[in-house]
Design an enzyme around this catalytic site. Sequence first.
Site, PDB file in Angstrom:
ATOM      1  N   GLY A  86       0.829  -1.188   0.000  1.00 29.66           N
ATOM      2  CA  GLY A  86       0.000   0.000   0.000  1.00 29.66           C
ATOM      3  C   GLY A  86       0.871   1.249   0.000  1.00 29.66           C
ATOM      4  N   GLY A  87       0.229   2.405  -0.153  1.00 32.74           N
ATOM      5  CA  GLY A  87       0.963   3.667  -0.118  1.00 32.74           C
ATOM      6  C   GLY A  87       1.415   4.111  -1.496  1.00 32.74           C
ATOM      7  N   ALA A 172       9.980   2.400   6.956  1.00 34.88           N
ATOM      8  CA  ALA A 172      11.299   2.963   6.644  1.00 34.88           C
ATOM      9  C   ALA A 172      11.464   4.242   7.449  1.00 34.88           C
ATOM     10  CB  ALA A 172      11.426   3.241   5.156  1.00 34.88           C
ATOM     11  N   CYS A 188       5.418  10.092  -0.550  1.00 38.73           N
ATOM     12  CA  CYS A 188       4.140   9.490  -0.169  1.00 38.73           C
ATOM     13  C   CYS A 188       2.960  10.209  -0.822  1.00 38.73           C
ATOM     14  CB  CYS A 188       3.980   9.450   1.351  1.00 38.73           C
ATOM     15  SG  CYS A 188       5.293   8.518   2.175  1.00 38.73           S
TER      16      CYS A 188
END
Length: 229
Positions: A86-87, A172, A188
């Site tokens: 995801g992301g 991270a 992001c």
Amino acid sequence: MQKVEIRDLQSMAYSECWDLQRSLFDALCAKKAAKTIAPDDPAGTILLVEHPAVYTLGKSGNESNMLVSEEYLKSLGAEFYHIDRGGDITFHGPGQLVCYPIIDLDAIGLGIRRYIDALEQSVIDLAKEYGIEAHRSEGASGVWITRPGNRLEKLCAIGVRASHGVTMHGLAMNVSTDLQWFHNINPCGFIDRGVCSLTTLTGRSVKMEEVKPKFIDYLTKNLNVKIYK
């Protein structure tokens, strides 16, 4: 309390580590499906690693958040991958602590939301030890810092995948990362937020060797697991 294996991979190319993740993920899913997991078997494996410079785009990410060409990235010595987490888009590189838990959530009694909360809380707890007030941001995963002028900066990115109750990918956290790398992307997917690191926030060079054991302690506490190496 369930046990998990932890492997400190030091530095490893992204593609090699991705293959390792998928191998561990597939093996754990297969054991669950076959119902061959013994009560004393570990609930999974946590990988810790630093990657050479690489950008990754999640399955629902927008390619327009990559602001430069792949050819330009190659000229910088960086790689680029579309992946199944995801992301949106993020960067991994030296000085960044990357953590990939491949864990059976059913075994440790967590749903996916509580699992992500535990990852975020581990970074929040760690940051507090350095005198940093880190927090979540509604509608955005990861761990954030509010800077003067109410500008939000991301300390830790989180993007996970879960299937059959087994997780992969993870988080991270910028420890001493060269933040110039983030200028090539909208991190992001945000255009109005920045990035930070433990080093920029504390004003001193924070070493990976001092951060790893602290992070492991907080992560195992928040996941309610014990580790073996």
